[in-house]
Write an enzyme that holds these catalytic residues in place. Structure first.
Site, PDB file in Angstrom:
ATOM      1  N   ARG A 100      44.444  23.577  41.335  1.00 26.41           N
ATOM      2  CA  ARG A 100      44.391  24.279  42.611  1.00 26.41           C
ATOM      3  C   ARG A 100      44.764  25.754  42.522  1.00 26.41           C
ATOM      4  NH1 ARG A 100      44.637  19.384  43.672  1.00 26.41           N
ATOM      5  NH2 ARG A 100      46.031  19.463  41.909  1.00 26.41           N
ATOM      6  N   THR A 101      45.873  26.040  41.861  1.00 29.43           N
ATOM      7  CA  THR A 101      46.349  27.426  41.915  1.00 29.43           C
ATOM      8  C   THR A 101      45.332  28.349  41.254  1.00 29.43           C
ATOM      9  OG1 THR A 101      48.596  26.611  41.893  1.00 29.43           O
ATOM     10  CG2 THR A 101      48.311  28.938  41.424  1.00 29.43           C
TER      11      THR A 101
ATOM     12  N   LYS B 225      48.785  32.941  18.745  1.00 34.09           N
ATOM     13  CA  LYS B 225      49.017  33.713  17.503  1.00 34.09           C
ATOM     14  C   LYS B 225      50.382  34.389  17.517  1.00 34.09           C
ATOM     15  CE  LYS B 225      44.150  35.090  17.230  1.00 34.09           C
ATOM     16  NZ  LYS B 225      43.287  36.273  17.382  1.00 34.09           N
TER      17      LYS B 225
ATOM     18  N   ARG C  20      50.691  32.112  35.295  1.00 30.61           N
ATOM     19  CA  ARG C  20      51.530  30.907  35.294  1.00 30.61           C
ATOM     20  C   ARG C  20      52.071  30.712  33.895  1.00 30.61           C
ATOM     21  NH1 ARG C  20      50.041  25.101  37.777  1.00 30.61           N
ATOM     22  NH2 ARG C  20      50.666  26.281  39.617  1.00 30.61           N
TER      23      ARG C  20
ATOM     24  N   HIS D 278      57.417  29.203  42.841  1.00 28.86           N
ATOM     25  CA  HIS D 278      55.961  29.131  42.971  1.00 28.86           C
ATOM     26  C   HIS D 278      55.609  29.770  44.316  1.00 28.86           C
ATOM     27  CE1 HIS D 278      51.906  27.952  42.736  1.00 28.86           C
ATOM     28  NE2 HIS D 278      52.026  26.680  42.405  1.00 28.86           N
TER      29      HIS D 278
HETATM   30  C1  NCD Z   1      52.521  22.399  41.910  1.00 31.43           C
HETATM   31  C2  NCD Z   1      53.063  23.176  40.735  1.00 31.43           C
HETATM   32  O1  NCD Z   1      52.312  23.576  39.840  1.00 31.43           O
HETATM   33  O2  NCD Z   1      54.264  23.401  40.742  1.00 31.43           O
HETATM   34  N1  NCD Z   1      51.127  22.331  41.921  1.00 31.43           N
HETATM   35  C3  NCD Z   1      50.418  23.320  42.538  1.00 31.43           C
HETATM   36  O3  NCD Z   1      50.444  24.457  42.146  1.00 31.43           O
HETATM   37  N2  NCD Z   1      49.727  22.993  43.628  1.00 31.43           N
HETATM   38  C4  NCD Z   1      53.141  21.065  42.070  1.00 31.43           C
HETATM   39  C5  NCD Z   1      53.114  20.105  40.917  1.00 31.43           C
HETATM   40  O4  NCD Z   1      52.546  20.387  39.860  1.00 31.43           O
HETATM   41  O5  NCD Z   1      53.653  19.023  41.092  1.00 31.43           O
END
Ligand code: NCD
Length: 306
Positions: free
Chosen positions: A51-52, A80, A101, A129
């Protein structure tokens, strides 16, 4: 130049403007279809995501911009031995904004200090997040009509769940917010959240183990997945993973207008038989994630659309 590392990087007023912009984008998508023409978003993902990353990419494409990036650490020069500081210096030459991320807490912050383009923390380890929080706030404001006067149940892995940590930070700034923290003993919120965030700001909260005990009091139930990747050993994960399963029977204990949220991915913690309940808001929530990321890209890139 502004980065986004934590939801607190935006004041309540800035947040309000951003959510209002996201609502306008939802109602008038055409108005924004060329706003970022010629601009590029880099998505640097050192950890899995559906999703993100894809909602960031969809957001930039919806704005008429383009996207580039990598979705695993092993397909980048991290494999590397390159540092995030060096990587971001290079990405700054290729793109206009970056969503990152990383499994290590603080890595996007380190990147932002060397970057000449806005950096967005798209999740750093078990820490924060912020863009999920923006998504959550937009969902709550759109479906409940307010961000104050709410009793919110946070359920599941409150120890490692970064979405929960960011959401608590963001929501305590609104009046009359109360939390029910529903978790097994071993997965309670970290003490810095309990002491330095909740107690210090005199935010009412209660910690309970049984979901049934909280259910009837909640305006929002925010379910979370047990964060397997953050456990030190698999046996502990296996013991915890099915601690909560929200099903029809438990939904019968909830208010008529309670909403169920989940950042997704879901594993077993919400039974699929809840999906058709009108109170299930988690797929709608994923849709709001695109509008709010469009609004965020416009805001950080200082693009205004009349
Ligand atoms: C969340 C995350 O990555 O922290 N997912 C997301 O970005 N929608 C929640 C999760 O992974 O449980």
């Amino acid at each position: 130049m502004q980065h986004l590392m934590s939801p607190l990087d935006l004041s309540v007023e800035e947040l309000d403007r951003l959510l209002t912009l996201a609502n306008d984008i939802e109602s008038h998508p055409q108005k924004y279809a060329h706003a970022c023409e010629g601009k590029k978003l880099a998505t640097c993902f050192y950890e899995p995501s559906t999703r993100t990353r894809l909602s960031f990419e969809a957001a930039m494409l919806n704005l008429g911009g383009s996207v580039l990036g990598f979705s695993t650490a092993d397909s980048s020069s991290a494999a590397k031995g390159e540092s995030v500081s060096d990587t971001i210096r290079v990405i700054s030459c290729y793109a206009d904004i970056c969503a990152m991320r990383h499994p290590k807490e603080g890595a996007p912050l380190v990147a932002s200090q060397k970057s000449t383009i806005p950096v967005i923390n798209a999740g750093d380890g078990g820490h924060q997040h912020p863009t999920q929080t923006l998504t959550d706030l937009l969902t709550i404001r759109s479906l409940k009509g307010r961000l104050d006067n709410l009793t919110i149940g946070l359920c599941g892995d409150l120890k490692f769940g970064r979405t929960v940590h960011s959401l608590i930070h963001a929501l305590i700034r609104y009046p009359n917010i109360r939390f029910m923290l529903i978790s097994p003993e071993e997965l309670r919120v970290p003490s810095y959240i309990r002491e330095d965030v909740l107690r210090k700001n005199q935010v009412p909260f209660q910690e309970v183990e049984r979901l049934e005990e909280a259910m009837g009091q909640l305006d929002i139930l925010y379910m979370t997945r047990v964060q397997r990747e953050r456990f030190f050993n698999e046996d502990d994960y296996v013991r915890m993973k099915d601690f909560y399963i929200l099903n029809k029977k438990k939904m019968a204990l909830a208010k008529e207008d309670m909403i169920v949220m989940h950042p997704l991915p879901r594993v077993n913690e919400i039974s699929v038989d809840v999906d058709d309940d009108p109170r299930a808001a988690y797929f709608k929530q994923a849709q709001y994630g695109v509008y709010v990321r469009m609004a965020l890209i416009l805001t950080l890139m200082e693009v205004s659309v009349c």
